[in-house]
Design a protein around this motif. Structure first.
Motif, PDB file in Angstrom:
ATOM      1  N   GLU A  25       3.535  -2.820   1.459  1.00 22.15           N
ATOM      2  CA  GLU A  25       3.040  -2.147   0.261  1.00 22.15           C
ATOM      3  C   GLU A  25       2.058  -3.027  -0.504  1.00 22.15           C
ATOM      4  OE1 GLU A  25       4.263   1.077  -1.539  1.00 22.15           O
ATOM      5  OE2 GLU A  25       4.119   1.361   0.623  1.00 22.15           O
ATOM      6  N   ALA A  26       2.389  -4.297  -0.637  1.00 18.79           N
ATOM      7  CA  ALA A  26       1.522  -5.206  -1.381  1.00 18.79           C
ATOM      8  C   ALA A  26       0.134  -5.293  -0.755  1.00 18.79           C
ATOM      9  CB  ALA A  26       2.162  -6.598  -1.445  1.00 18.79           C
ATOM     10  N   VAL A  27       0.106  -5.411   0.567  1.00 18.09           N
ATOM     11  CA  VAL A  27      -1.177  -5.546   1.254  1.00 18.09           C
ATOM     12  C   VAL A  27      -1.954  -4.237   1.231  1.00 18.09           C
ATOM     13  CG1 VAL A  27      -2.270  -6.007   3.482  1.00 18.09           C
ATOM     14  CG2 VAL A  27      -0.348  -7.412   2.719  1.00 18.09           C
ATOM     15  N   SER A  28      -1.295  -3.136   1.596  1.00 12.69           N
ATOM     16  CA  SER A  28      -2.020  -1.864   1.718  1.00 12.69           C
ATOM     17  C   SER A  28      -2.500  -1.350   0.365  1.00 12.69           C
ATOM     18  CB  SER A  28      -1.134  -0.824   2.404  1.00 12.69           C
ATOM     19  OG  SER A  28       0.015  -0.523   1.612  1.00 12.69           O
ATOM     20  N   ILE A  29      -1.705  -1.559  -0.693  1.00 10.45           N
ATOM     21  CA  ILE A  29      -2.128  -1.106  -2.020  1.00 10.45           C
ATOM     22  C   ILE A  29      -3.334  -1.910  -2.508  1.00 10.45           C
ATOM     23  CG2 ILE A  29      -1.450  -1.114  -4.459  1.00 10.45           C
ATOM     24  CD1 ILE A  29       1.292  -0.135  -3.591  1.00 10.45           C
ATOM     25  N   PHE A  30      -3.339  -3.212  -2.236  1.00 10.51           N
ATOM     26  CA  PHE A  30      -4.497  -4.012  -2.647  1.00 10.51           C
ATOM     27  C   PHE A  30      -5.735  -3.617  -1.839  1.00 10.51           C
ATOM     28  CE2 PHE A  30      -7.193  -7.830  -2.569  1.00 10.51           C
ATOM     29  CZ  PHE A  30      -7.405  -7.969  -3.930  1.00 10.51           C
ATOM     30  N   VAL A  31      -5.572  -3.357  -0.544  1.00 15.90           N
ATOM     31  CA  VAL A  31      -6.710  -2.902   0.270  1.00 15.90           C
ATOM     32  C   VAL A  31      -7.224  -1.573  -0.263  1.00 15.90           C
ATOM     33  CG1 VAL A  31      -7.398  -2.116   2.566  1.00 15.90           C
ATOM     34  CG2 VAL A  31      -5.991  -4.163   2.320  1.00 15.90           C
ATOM     35  N   SER A  32      -6.322  -0.671  -0.622  1.00 15.02           N
ATOM     36  CA  SER A  32      -6.726   0.608  -1.191  1.00 15.02           C
ATOM     37  C   SER A  32      -7.489   0.408  -2.496  1.00 15.02           C
ATOM     38  CB  SER A  32      -5.491   1.488  -1.435  1.00 15.02           C
ATOM     39  OG  SER A  32      -5.832   2.683  -2.107  1.00 15.02           O
ATOM     40  N   ASP A  75      -6.111   4.176  -9.683  1.00 15.94           N
ATOM     41  CA  ASP A  75      -6.079   4.089  -8.222  1.00 15.94           C
ATOM     42  C   ASP A  75      -7.368   4.580  -7.581  1.00 15.94           C
ATOM     43  OD1 ASP A  75      -3.536   4.834  -9.602  1.00 15.94           O
ATOM     44  OD2 ASP A  75      -2.658   4.194  -7.697  1.00 15.94           O
ATOM     45  N   ARG A  76      -8.109   5.439  -8.293  1.00 12.82           N
ATOM     46  CA  ARG A  76      -9.322   6.046  -7.728  1.00 12.82           C
ATOM     47  C   ARG A  76     -10.595   5.586  -8.439  1.00 12.82           C
ATOM     48  NH1 ARG A  76      -6.697  12.083  -8.072  1.00 12.82           N
ATOM     49  NH2 ARG A  76      -5.747  12.190  -5.996  1.00 12.82           N
ATOM     50  N   THR A  77     -10.469   4.713  -9.398  1.00 12.56           N
ATOM     51  CA  THR A  77     -11.596   4.347 -10.250  1.00 12.56           C
ATOM     52  C   THR A  77     -12.431   3.238  -9.613  1.00 12.56           C
ATOM     53  OG1 THR A  77     -10.316   4.919 -12.215  1.00 12.56           O
ATOM     54  CG2 THR A  77     -12.268   3.563 -12.544  1.00 12.56           C
ATOM     55  N   GLU A  78     -13.735   3.418  -9.596  1.00 12.84           N
ATOM     56  CA  GLU A  78     -14.634   2.381  -9.103  1.00 12.84           C
ATOM     57  C   GLU A  78     -14.814   1.302 -10.164  1.00 12.84           C
ATOM     58  OE1 GLU A  78     -18.316   3.749  -7.490  1.00 12.84           O
ATOM     59  OE2 GLU A  78     -17.400   5.460  -6.443  1.00 12.84           O
ATOM     60  N   GLY A  79     -15.055   0.086  -9.695  1.00 13.35           N
ATOM     61  CA  GLY A  79     -15.258  -1.028 -10.619  1.00 13.35           C
ATOM     62  C   GLY A  79     -14.327  -2.186 -10.307  1.00 13.35           C
ATOM     63  N   TRP A  80     -14.702  -3.371 -10.822  1.00 12.56           N
ATOM     64  CA  TRP A  80     -13.914  -4.577 -10.532  1.00 12.56           C
ATOM     65  C   TRP A  80     -12.513  -4.529 -11.139  1.00 12.56           C
ATOM     66  CZ3 TRP A  80     -12.088  -7.181 -14.712  1.00 12.56           C
ATOM     67  CH2 TRP A  80     -12.735  -6.961 -15.944  1.00 12.56           C
ATOM     68  N   GLN A  81     -12.328  -3.682 -12.161  1.00 14.30           N
ATOM     69  CA  GLN A  81     -11.029  -3.647 -12.839  1.00 14.30           C
ATOM     70  C   GLN A  81      -9.906  -3.179 -11.912  1.00 14.30           C
ATOM     71  OE1 GLN A  81     -13.783  -2.178 -13.885  1.00 14.30           O
ATOM     72  NE2 GLN A  81     -14.256  -2.716 -16.024  1.00 14.30           N
ATOM     73  N   SER A  86     -12.529   0.572  -5.535  1.00  8.90           N
ATOM     74  CA  SER A  86     -13.475  -0.096  -6.436  1.00  8.90           C
ATOM     75  C   SER A  86     -14.902  -0.051  -5.916  1.00  8.90           C
ATOM     76  CB  SER A  86     -13.048  -1.550  -6.647  1.00  8.90           C
ATOM     77  OG  SER A  86     -13.216  -2.308  -5.443  1.00  8.90           O
ATOM     78  N   THR A  87     -15.065   0.038  -4.599  1.00 11.35           N
ATOM     79  CA  THR A  87     -16.404   0.073  -3.997  1.00 11.35           C
ATOM     80  C   THR A  87     -16.815   1.469  -3.559  1.00 11.35           C
ATOM     81  OG1 THR A  87     -15.431  -0.501  -1.843  1.00 11.35           O
ATOM     82  CG2 THR A  87     -16.221  -2.318  -3.217  1.00 11.35           C
ATOM     83  N   GLY A  88     -15.946   2.444  -3.745  1.00 11.43           N
ATOM     84  CA  GLY A  88     -16.273   3.807  -3.363  1.00 11.43           C
ATOM     85  C   GLY A  88     -16.262   4.050  -1.870  1.00 11.43           C
ATOM     86  N   THR A  89     -15.540   3.237  -1.120  1.00  9.38           N
ATOM     87  CA  THR A  89     -15.447   3.395   0.330  1.00  9.38           C
ATOM     88  C   THR A  89     -14.024   3.772   0.719  1.00  9.38           C
ATOM     89  OG1 THR A  89     -14.958   1.026   0.590  1.00  9.38           O
ATOM     90  CG2 THR A  89     -17.275   1.701   0.730  1.00  9.38           C
TER      91      THR A  89
END
Length: 384
Positions: free
Chosen positions: A194-201, A135-141, A206-209
């Motif tokens: 949940e689906a939308v907000s979790i994907f936005v998170s 959940d907190r990891t940067e990267g495309w994965q 992934s971008t560190g923002t």
């Protein structure tokens, strides 16, 4: 994920879920509809996901050398995605358009869920190698991992919301059905959010923002699931409660059978012209039995309409009195007269409404047996 709910609360809910699931497996499989089986599968998978989110389980599996803590955390989300498969099929079964295709969709839906789970495990390797929550990891994965979750969660929520809103707009629902669809629409809307907000998170992580939003979503994910599982378990346990009541013969259908039995026996005995199945064909299921009793009582009342007389206004249990008097006229060999529609034979919206109407009459049946003996018949003859 790792649950942040208090351990006593979390384990109390999980034990309740396990008990409900075991009882559903024990009592319902042989006679359950496909929708009931899907609810059981959803409860089992949801409970498994909840167990894998508990720190004690994660540490225990790691201590035994079976699974690492990082893998178990991700596995809990993978199992949650599998939970959406039966829920998705259940929502599809509510749609008139798709219900006929449910059987054909069964294998593709389950296969897609398993494929999504395997892909999530593969994509989550990067975060596990870093020893971090994905959940907190940067990267495309990270967005790819949660894309699978969001698609399943969003699709299930959309189906639930669309179906419930359609039924509510159609109207003509019983109050309990309206409440059920209202609850389903709320859950469906929550799943979409949940689906939308979790994907936005996941995109932010992934971008560190958006660190603040990511942390908020992370805390919500850790804390909310066990309580949502509890709500689902309460709904699933309703089937267990209903089956328990049926076995104890205190369910509404069994009570209706007992209430209607004296009136039903008298009517079918006096009206042999009504076609009835053999006694050996009497259904054991109280719901089927009360249905048949209701239909046979209605048929008998149609016959007795040729022997009915008006009942004086203000008579306590007037409908029961009117039926008893018509019954005694027929038994005594009185000639049939002009048909008088007995109020009880007026159909309701469905058999449930008719059963309720007949139960109200049956409540006065015992007193009505004595009442006609004390009043004269309206044609001047002695009361029989």
């Amino acid at each position: 994920m790792t649950s942040s709910a208090p351990a006593p609360v979390a384990w109390g809910i999980l034990v309740f879920c396990l008990v409900a699931a075991v009882l559903r497996l024990w009592w319902l499989p042989g006679r359950a509809r496909s929708s009931e089986r899907l609810v059981t599968y959803g409860l089992l998978l949801g409970t498994a996901s909840g167990l894998l989110r508990e720190r004690a389980v994660q540490d225990g599996l790691a201590d035994l050398g079976l699974l690492s803590v990082g893998f178990t955390r991700q596995l809990s989300t993978v199992v949650m995605v599998l939970t959406f498969a039966p829920l998705c099929l259940l929502a599809i079964s509510w749609s008139e358009r798709w219900s006929m295709r449910q059987g054909a969709l069964w294998r593709p839906v389950w296969a897609s869920a398993y494929a999504s789970g395997l892909a999530m495990v593969a994509v989550g390797t990067h975060a596990r190698s870093l020893g971090q929550y994905i959940d907190r990891t940067e990267g495309w994965q990270t967005p790819v991992y949660f894309a699978f979750f969001s698609v399943w969660c969003g699709a299930t929520g959309a189906l639930m919301l669309f179906t419930s809103v359609r039924e509510l707009r159609a109207g003509e629902l019983r109050p309990t059905h309206r409440l059920t669809y209202l609850m389903i629409s709320i859950v469906g809307a929550w799943a979409l959010e949940e689906a939308v907000s979790i994907f936005v998170s996941a995109m932010c992580a992934s971008t560190g923002t958006g660190r603040g939003f990511v942390e908020f979503r992370f805390q919500a994910n850790e804390n909310n699931y066990i309580y949502l599982l509890a709500c689902g378990a309460v709904v699933a346990a309703a089937g267990v409660v209903a089956e328990s009541a049926r076995r104890l013969r205190i369910d509404p259908a069994s009570r209706a059978v007992r209430r209607l039995a004296p009136m039903w026996e008298a009517l079918v005995e006096a009206c042999p012209e009504i076609p009835r199945p053999a006694r050996s064909d009497t259904p054991a299921d109280p719901r089927r039995r009360v249905h048949r009793m209701t239909v046979e009582i209605r048929d008998a009342l149609l016959v007795l309409g040729r022997y009915a007389e008006p009942t004086p206004d203000g008579t306590a249990g007037a409908e029961a009195v009117q039926i008893v008097r018509a019954l005694r006229r027929k038994r005594s060999g009185a000639p049939p007269g002009q048909y008088l529609r007995l109020q009880a034979s007026a159909p309701g919206r469905d058999v449930l409404d008719e059963t309720r109407a007949l139960r109200r009459i049956a409540a006065h049946w015992h007193d009505a047996q004595r009442y006609p003996e004390a009043i004269p018949a309206l044609d001047g003859d002695s009361a029989r």
